[in-house]
Design an enzyme around this catalytic site. Structure first.
Site, PDB file in Angstrom:
ATOM      1  N   ASP A 393      47.658 -16.097  55.917  1.00 47.99           N
ATOM      2  CA  ASP A 393      48.420 -15.166  55.404  1.00 47.99           C
ATOM      3  C   ASP A 393      48.807 -13.836  56.276  1.00 47.99           C
ATOM      4  O   ASP A 393      49.394 -12.922  56.221  1.00 47.99           O
ATOM      5  CB  ASP A 393      48.122 -14.673  53.951  1.00 47.99           C
ATOM      6  CG  ASP A 393      46.578 -14.076  54.252  1.00 47.99           C
ATOM      7  OD1 ASP A 393      45.912 -14.527  55.123  1.00 47.99           O
ATOM      8  OD2 ASP A 393      46.127 -13.690  53.030  1.00 47.99           O
ATOM      9  N   LYS A 394      47.759 -13.541  57.096  1.00 47.62           N
ATOM     10  CA  LYS A 394      47.696 -12.349  58.007  1.00 47.62           C
ATOM     11  C   LYS A 394      46.724 -12.612  59.008  1.00 47.62           C
ATOM     12  O   LYS A 394      46.029 -13.576  59.051  1.00 47.62           O
ATOM     13  CB  LYS A 394      47.270 -11.133  57.215  1.00 47.62           C
ATOM     14  CG  LYS A 394      45.988 -11.111  56.556  1.00 47.62           C
ATOM     15  CD  LYS A 394      45.465  -9.848  55.799  1.00 47.62           C
ATOM     16  CE  LYS A 394      44.217  -9.976  55.131  1.00 47.62           C
ATOM     17  NZ  LYS A 394      43.060  -9.936  56.279  1.00 47.62           N
ATOM     18  N   THR A 395      47.128 -11.829  60.220  1.00 49.06           N
ATOM     19  CA  THR A 395      46.331 -12.116  61.451  1.00 49.06           C
ATOM     20  C   THR A 395      44.603 -11.802  61.312  1.00 49.06           C
ATOM     21  O   THR A 395      43.896 -12.036  61.851  1.00 49.06           O
ATOM     22  CB  THR A 395      46.711 -11.010  62.466  1.00 49.06           C
ATOM     23  OG1 THR A 395      46.766  -9.698  62.130  1.00 49.06           O
ATOM     24  CG2 THR A 395      48.274 -11.271  62.906  1.00 49.06           C
TER      25      THR A 395
END
Length: 430
Positions: A393-395
């Site tokens: 969902d995100k880095t």
């Protein structure tokens, strides 16, 4: 106020009264004991055998064993089938029992954790499994939350507290929870907390981690409750010296355990493939048996009676079709080695070996916390090699941001040396 039917097993809404175990026990709420293991001493044998006979090869050899007990069609001793079948079942059962033993051990470790519970006006150390709905619990910094709690008060101003929800949603950043103003005034006064007799009417147990709806009734007033006032089991209290909470859901009815679901038998892609191959092999065996049975029927009709003087059977009037029927089952028994029951043993041994290779892998050893990799089950190891895509969902899920303090200025005075910020990227480190 209540919609609950005592004779019904479906809970429509929950009623919890603080510091009143007698009242809460009328509703037969779950205790705080959890169980993730699949078997116990009495259920292991029937459940494990049921799971193993879902493999077509095992089921086939069981049917074969039954056929070999019929003397009219059996040409081999039943001993030749029962020995390899029992060996395969025993090896798999030992492996499953070992895996479940570690689940029992993990459950025991969690259930015997200590927590401070307010009982009869005093804080007492109790095991997690002895905590009940309606109890008031004291949590200290870096402690796990024992059950789903309604936050009553904390050491921080305005009834604030900070929690880490990594076990629930994987997030390591801290989240804020805030108690009601009327309960935050209770502070850490044990006498006031022991006299607290508020009643909570809320939603029944469910698996929605981000939602909670309820109402607190206390001193002829009612106060709305939402998820921002709840501490869920699995969270860790951080940066907060202490806090007190009222148990709303316990044990298997907590939101964490509701999301876990029942421990069930999982089949890997290799298991499904082997079952399919065994079905095809079994189909080939049936075709061979039918062809040979038809050949026997034709032979009996044409020339079989000419050999009666040399191969005497009990009844000369036996029909050729019935003889072919018996011959079919005889060939199913004779050609049983076509079905590879030993393949399952080989796969189980390989899985066990893979689990040890995972545990011994030095590149998976985390030196900072002296934590090696641990294969908690030997059932799903081969699935690790079949992962094709990873969705994030995100880095931040794939990177670790580390900021190292070196220099700052406070009231005109400089502290530290050179300001430096370090960004550590796992991809570059691999």
């Amino acid at each position: 106020l209540t919609k609950r039917n005592f004779s019904s097993t479906v809970e429509e809404e929950r009623h919890v009264r603080a510091n009143d175990r007698d009242y809460n026990e009328r509703f037969s709420y779950a205790d705080n004991h959890i169980k993730t293991a699949k078997y116990n001493v009495f259920t292991f044998l029937p459940i494990n055998l049921f799971e193993q006979f879902q493999r077509f090869a095992n089921a086939y050899f069981l049917v074969l064993l039954i056929l070999q007990l019929i003397p009219e069609i059996s040409s081999l001793s039943w001993f030749t089938t029962i020995v390899p079948l029992v060996l395969v079942l025993a090896i798999t059962a030992v492996k499953d029992a070992t895996d479940d033993y570690f689940r029992h051990k993990s459950d025991q470790q969690v259930n015997t954790r200590q927590s401070q519970v307010l009982i009869k006006g005093k804080l007492q150390n109790e095991k997690w499994m002895n905590v009940r709905v309606g109890d008031i619990i004291k949590l200290e910094n870096n402690q796990f939350v024992a059950a789903d709690l309604l936050l009553l008060s904390s050491s921080e101003p305005y009834g604030l507290c900070y929690i880490e929800t990594a076990e629930l949603d994987g997030e390591t950043n801290l989240k804020v929870r805030q108690a009601l103003t009327v309960t935050s005034d209770l502070g850490d006064d044990v006498a006031k907390l022991a006299d607290f007799n508020g009643e909570v009417i809320c939603e029944p147990p469910n698996n929605k981690l981000d939602k909670f709806t309820g109402t607190l009734f206390w001193k002829d007033n009612k106060y709305p409750l939402d998820n921002e006032k709840m501490l869920l089991r699995g969270c860790v209290l951080r940066n907060t010296e202490w806090c007190f909470g009222l148990v709303i859901f316990a044990g298997l009815q907590t939101k964490l355990m509701q999301n876990c679901g029942r421990t069930k038998l999982k089949r890997t892609s290799i298991d499904k493939l082997m079952n399919t191959l065994v079905l095809w092999i079994f189909g080939f065996l049936i075709c061979m048996g039918i062809i040979l049975a038809i050949g026997n029927t034709i032979w009996e009709q044409k020339v079989g009676s000419n050999f009666w003087e040399y191969l005497q059977w009990k009844e000369l009037t036996i029909s050729a079709v019935f003889s072919g029927f018996l011959t079919f089952w005889s060939y199913v028994i004779i050609l049983n080695t076509v079905v590879p029951i030993s393949l399952y043993v080989s796969v189980e041994v390989l899985r066990l070996g893979h689990s040890y290779f995972i545990n011994w892998d030095r590149r998976m050893y985390y030196s900072r916390k002296a934590t090696p990799a641990e294969a908690r089950t030997t059932t799903l190891n081969e699935e690790l090699g079949q992962v094709e895509f990873i969705f994030s969902d995100k880095t931040g899920t794939l990177t670790q941001n580390i900021m190292v303090f070196n220099k700052c200025s406070i009231n005109g005075k400089t502290y530290g040396t050179l300001a430096h910020f370090l960004l550590y990227d796992r991809k570059n480190n691999s």
